[in-house]
Design a protein around this motif. Structure first.
Motif, PDB file in Angstrom:
ATOM      1  N   GLU A 115      16.527  10.921  -8.271  1.00  0.00           N
ATOM      2  CA  GLU A 115      15.409  11.846  -8.505  1.00  0.00           C
ATOM      3  C   GLU A 115      14.761  12.291  -7.200  1.00  0.00           C
ATOM      4  OE1 GLU A 115      12.451  10.519 -11.391  1.00  0.00           O
ATOM      5  OE2 GLU A 115      14.056   9.647 -12.590  1.00  0.00           O
ATOM      6  N   GLY A 215      13.548   5.524 -10.834  1.00  0.00           N
ATOM      7  CA  GLY A 215      14.501   6.376 -11.555  1.00  0.00           C
ATOM      8  C   GLY A 215      15.954   6.022 -11.271  1.00  0.00           C
ATOM      9  N   TYR A 233      22.161  11.960 -14.452  1.00  0.00           N
ATOM     10  CA  TYR A 233      21.417  13.164 -14.096  1.00  0.00           C
ATOM     11  C   TYR A 233      21.030  13.961 -15.346  1.00  0.00           C
ATOM     12  CZ  TYR A 233      20.313  17.679 -12.028  1.00  0.00           C
ATOM     13  OH  TYR A 233      19.686  18.844 -11.673  1.00  0.00           O
ATOM     14  N   ASP A 235      20.638  12.791 -18.313  1.00  0.00           N
ATOM     15  CA  ASP A 235      19.600  12.018 -19.007  1.00  0.00           C
ATOM     16  C   ASP A 235      18.233  12.291 -18.356  1.00  0.00           C
ATOM     17  OD1 ASP A 235      18.749   9.819 -20.842  1.00  0.00           O
ATOM     18  OD2 ASP A 235      18.206   8.910 -18.919  1.00  0.00           O
ATOM     19  N   HIS A 236      18.239  12.407 -17.026  1.00  0.00           N
ATOM     20  CA  HIS A 236      17.007  12.736 -16.294  1.00  0.00           C
ATOM     21  C   HIS A 236      16.515  14.136 -16.695  1.00  0.00           C
ATOM     22  CE1 HIS A 236      14.511  13.885 -12.872  1.00  0.00           C
ATOM     23  NE2 HIS A 236      15.380  14.829 -12.574  1.00  0.00           N
ATOM     24  N   TRP A 238      17.090  15.607 -19.543  1.00  0.00           N
ATOM     25  CA  TRP A 238      16.627  15.493 -20.931  1.00  0.00           C
ATOM     26  C   TRP A 238      15.188  14.948 -20.987  1.00  0.00           C
ATOM     27  CZ3 TRP A 238      15.853  10.863 -23.891  1.00  0.00           C
ATOM     28  CH2 TRP A 238      15.558  11.114 -25.235  1.00  0.00           C
ATOM     29  N   ARG A 239      14.891  13.978 -20.096  1.00  0.00           N
ATOM     30  CA  ARG A 239      13.539  13.393 -20.082  1.00  0.00           C
ATOM     31  C   ARG A 239      12.506  14.329 -19.481  1.00  0.00           C
ATOM     32  NH1 ARG A 239      13.949   7.845 -20.855  1.00  0.00           N
ATOM     33  NH2 ARG A 239      16.118   7.231 -20.816  1.00  0.00           N
ATOM     34  N   ASN A 240      12.926  15.089 -18.457  1.00  0.00           N
ATOM     35  CA  ASN A 240      11.942  15.836 -17.669  1.00  0.00           C
ATOM     36  C   ASN A 240      12.010  17.354 -17.822  1.00  0.00           C
ATOM     37  OD1 ASN A 240      10.680  13.552 -16.007  1.00  0.00           O
ATOM     38  ND2 ASN A 240      12.878  13.223 -15.781  1.00  0.00           N
ATOM     39  N   PRO A 242      13.890  19.246 -20.554  1.00  0.00           N
ATOM     40  CA  PRO A 242      14.819  19.346 -21.691  1.00  0.00           C
ATOM     41  C   PRO A 242      15.310  20.763 -21.953  1.00  0.00           C
ATOM     42  CG  PRO A 242      12.590  18.784 -22.412  1.00  0.00           C
ATOM     43  CD  PRO A 242      12.595  18.673 -20.931  1.00  0.00           C
ATOM     44  N   ASN A 254      23.562  15.082 -24.344  1.00  0.00           N
ATOM     45  CA  ASN A 254      23.167  15.937 -23.224  1.00  0.00           C
ATOM     46  C   ASN A 254      24.334  16.789 -22.727  1.00  0.00           C
ATOM     47  OD1 ASN A 254      20.633  14.757 -23.352  1.00  0.00           O
ATOM     48  ND2 ASN A 254      21.251  13.102 -21.960  1.00  0.00           N
TER      49      ASN A 254
END
Ligand code: GDD
Ligand code: MG
Length: 361
Positions: A115, A215, A233, A235-236, A238-240, A242, A254
């Protein structure tokens, strides 16, 4: 503030992709690896990025010239005649780095993804006030990395052991540093390793501090790890962020799809899939845990899983490509074939099955 990105090395572990372009220009989630880094550096106020390079500098430079303007960051090259390791390039760039003698500078390995919490790192470096800061992360298999033993309360590094043969700890060097220019006094202009020569030395002197990275993190210099990096990445994202990911009944988990890609009827995509620009997927294509670079064509009912497909490849109808297969640029796979774990050199026509991993020349 300046930054050095260590770009050297021939990218042998990422062949056959690196037969077409230098590793830092290979796209990761639809963006050249090195651009992820330059953008992160720019975001924290870096105004000059020095690429420490010993291979194909022309290709890198002409590509980056275009981005210099777009990003508003000065990008220069420091070119080695012989490979200088991970520290020698800093001695080579000494003059440039000493233009700002009182400001620390970043150093990044070019083959990592995370991140990039660089702002936190700058704060950390200011707070402890010593010569060097490194980011560390925890992994299950520390032996293939640089292992860092630190004082958990102060963050001071007690020991740095590169690629240990016996267990020392499971916090490892993430390949992101902030260094004061005084460190240049200890680095000779000859092949020298930060990890083997410099860090153990300054750790002994109590000048090296480590910050635990927030992260995800991955070294993406190997196809298997590259695919894991993509998973982390996405997944990151998707969290931040989307909205960057694809949605719809044909999407599982994802999936990142470039807006210029064409997706046919009845395709099933995901999880952990990246589809590059100008890709064409015919009907009924199944993709999982894979990356398609720009201009890949996948014909109807073909199935790609756990693999990286290079630029402008074609996968024939009902063919199956699986198990960390890596196809170089412009490879064409005939209909109904099964390719298991192969690495195929660029510009090949594949006309027979490959049931076990091998290099196809
Ligand atoms: N300019 C230049 N010249 N760069 C180099 C040279 C060189 O001679 N040799 C290696 N590099 C660059 C590579 O391109 C890469 O970006 C970085 O230095 C690290 O080299 P790798 O070959 O990828 O090392 P590694 O992955 O085995 O280990 C390093 O990274 C780990 C994290 O991914 C070490 O820094 C470990 O301590 C660390 O844990
Ligand atoms: Mg590496």
């Amino acid at each position: 503030m300046k930054a050095v990105i260590l770009v050297g090395g021939f990218g042998t572990r990422m062949r056959p992709l690196t037969l077409s372009k230098p590793k830092p220009l290979v796209e990761f989630a639809n963006k050249p690896m090195i651009l992820h880094q330059i953008e992160a550096l720019k975001a924290v106020g870096v105004n000059e990025v020095i690429l420490a390079i010993n291979y194909q500098p022309q290709v890198m430079l002409s590509f980056l010239e275009e981005h210099e303007l777009k990003l508003g960051v000065k990008i220069t090259c420091s070119q080695e005649i012989e490979a200088l390791g991970t520290a020698g390039p800093l001695a080579l760039a000494r003059e440039k780095l000493l233009e700002e003698p009182d400001k620390p500078f970043f150093v990044l390995n070019s083959d990592i993804t995370c991140e990039y919490p660089l702002k936190e790192m700058i704060e950390f470096h200011k707070t402890h006030g010593e010569e060097a800061s490194i980011m560390v992360t925890q992994v299950d298999e520390p032996s293939k990395y640089g292992v860092v033993v630190l004082d958990e309360d102060t963050g001071r590094v007690k020991k740095f052991v590169e690629k240990p043969t016996v267990f020392v700890g499971n916090k490892i060097n993430a390949g992101i540093y902030i260094l004061n220019t005084t460190i240049l006094n200890q680095i000779p202009l000859q092949p020298t390793s930060l990890e083997r020569d410099i860090f153990p030395l300054i750790a002994n002197e109590g000048k090296l501090h480590a910050m635990v990275l927030r992260g995800f993190w991955m070294d993406i210099g190997h196809p298997k790890d590259y695919l894991t990096g993509v998973t982390l990445y996405l997944d990151h994202l998707w969290r931040n962020f989307p909205s960057a990911l694809a949605k719809g009944p044909n999407i599982i988990g994802n999936v990142l799809i470039d807006k210029t890609a064409e997706i046919g009827e009845g395709c099933l995509l995901g999880p952990d899939v990246v589809v590059g620009p100008d890709c064409v997927l015919q009907s009924g294509v199944r993709l999982s845990r894979c990356t398609l670079m720009k201009g890949v064509r996948v014909n109807s009912s073909a199935h790609v899983s756990g693999s990286i497909i290079g630029w402008h490849c074609t996968i024939g109808q009902s063919a199956q490509v699986t198990s960390i297969a890596v196809l170089g640029e412009d490879v064409h796979v005939s209909d109904t074939l099964y390719l298991n774990g192969v690495a195929v050199l660029p510009h090949k026509e594949i006309r027979s099955h490959y049931t076990k991993p091998e290099i196809v020349m």
